[in-house]
Design a protein around this motif. Structure first.
Motif: not given
Length: 332
Positions: A150-152, A161-162, A271-272, A276-277
């Motif tokens: 989460d932090e990264v 800017s993804p 995007i997160k 993460k997937k």
């Protein structure tokens, strides 16, 4: 893990990447590491690591090498080279060889050797060994990302800017003098983008970019560190990073044709979820921040036998993180 004078020896000898466990092969005299000997008549004069250590670490490059030697020891202990790393390195080398064979035919070996030399490698085997170390470091960074996802990710989203983007390419043999057919295709694609036909369907039917057209032009998640300019040109990269979600560009002239790009999403949550997937060494989260090695190193409880070593390492890390903050405009 404890670090002392061995680190000093490592930074000035060929044992730089092997760690303290190999110290049994290192000549010692009066408790000091011998890094070289000079024959003067009937007497040998030994050169000690301690004698040149202060000169080495008095420069920025010397301090950086010292930190990297200590970092390598940490990685060797926490993430020792395994079969998977060796396999990944071998596959990378095989892909490079195949590319050069397809590209240059009988001249492939010469071209490959030229490329290796220009990158500082004497042979493909030397490059392979370097790649093993690269994969070792990737796993070292990945473990930190997984633990602090989460932090990264929050930092990555702010700094890089993804966005999810798609692309259509209309190839041209000479972009300054397109043929009638090439001009007609460019006009057709331009007109279709104003119609009800989706960007993805147009990419599938018309795009000349063979890497993306089968997937409806999807580039996936791209960001400021994706190297888009190397593949598509700086104008394409600039436009993708400037577009808002849902926007499509006009025709962008490249070196080998025209491009149309569309940003399909900049939504942080989606995007997160996508990143993460598939957390692997290919994740952009280990590549976007060139200072991450320093941050990850700090997350370990490293014990030092030598106070001078501790002082040097902490100084190198502090300077690197100050530079990181400055490069970000003074933000944390």
């Amino acid at each position: 893990m404890k670090l002392g004078k061995c680190a000093a020896a490592l930074v000035v000898t060929s044992f730089l990447l092997t760690g303290c466990q190999n110290s049994s092969k290192t000549v010692k005299e009066d408790g000091k590491y011998v890094v070289a000997s000079l024959n003067s008549g009937k007497k040998d004069k030994n050169i000690f690591a301690d004698d040149i250590f202060n000169d080495v670490i008095s420069t920025a490059s010397g301090k950086s090498s010292y930190f990297n030697a200590v970092l390598q020891q940490l990685m060797d202990q926490k993430f020792p080279i395994d079969e998977d790393m060796e396999t990944d390195a071998n596959e990378t080398v095989d892909q490079i060889q195949t590319y050069y064979e397809n590209q240059y035919g009988d001249n492939a070996e010469t071209q490959l050797q030229t490329a290796l030399s220009s990158s500082g490698f004497n042979s493909l085997d030397e490059y392979r060994e370097n790649m093993v170390r690269v994969y070792q470091r990737c796993n070292f960074l990945l473990a930190y990302v997984e633990k602090n996802f989460d932090e990264v990710f929050d930092d990555y989203y702010t700094q890089a800017s993804p966005r999810e983007a798609s692309l259509i390419k209309v190839s041209m043999t000479d972009v300054e003098n397109p043929t009638a057919d090439e001009t007609a295709k460019l006009s057709e694609v331009t007109a279709l983008l104003s119609s009800s036909k989706s960007f993805g369907d147009i990419a599938k039917d018309y795009s000349d970019d063979t890497n993306t057209n089968k997937n409806k032009g999807k580039l996936g998640i791209v960001d400021t560190t994706s190297g888009l300019s190397q593949t598509f040109g700086s104008d394409v990269e600039t436009k993708i990073l400037a577009l808002a979600s849902g926007e499509t560009s006009e025709a962008i002239k490249g070196t080998d044709g025209y491009y149309f790009v569309k940003v399909t999403s900049t939504d942080k949550d989606s995007i997160k979820k996508e990143i993460k997937k598939d957390l692997s060494i290919d994740t952009p989260l280990i590549a976007y921040d060139k200072y991450m090695s320093y941050i990850v190193y700090q997350s370990y409880n490293v014990k030092y036998d030598d106070k001078n070593t501790e002082k040097i390492i902490n100084n190198v890390i502090d300077e690197a993180l100050k530079e990181r903050e400055t490069s970000r405009g003074g933000t944390n």
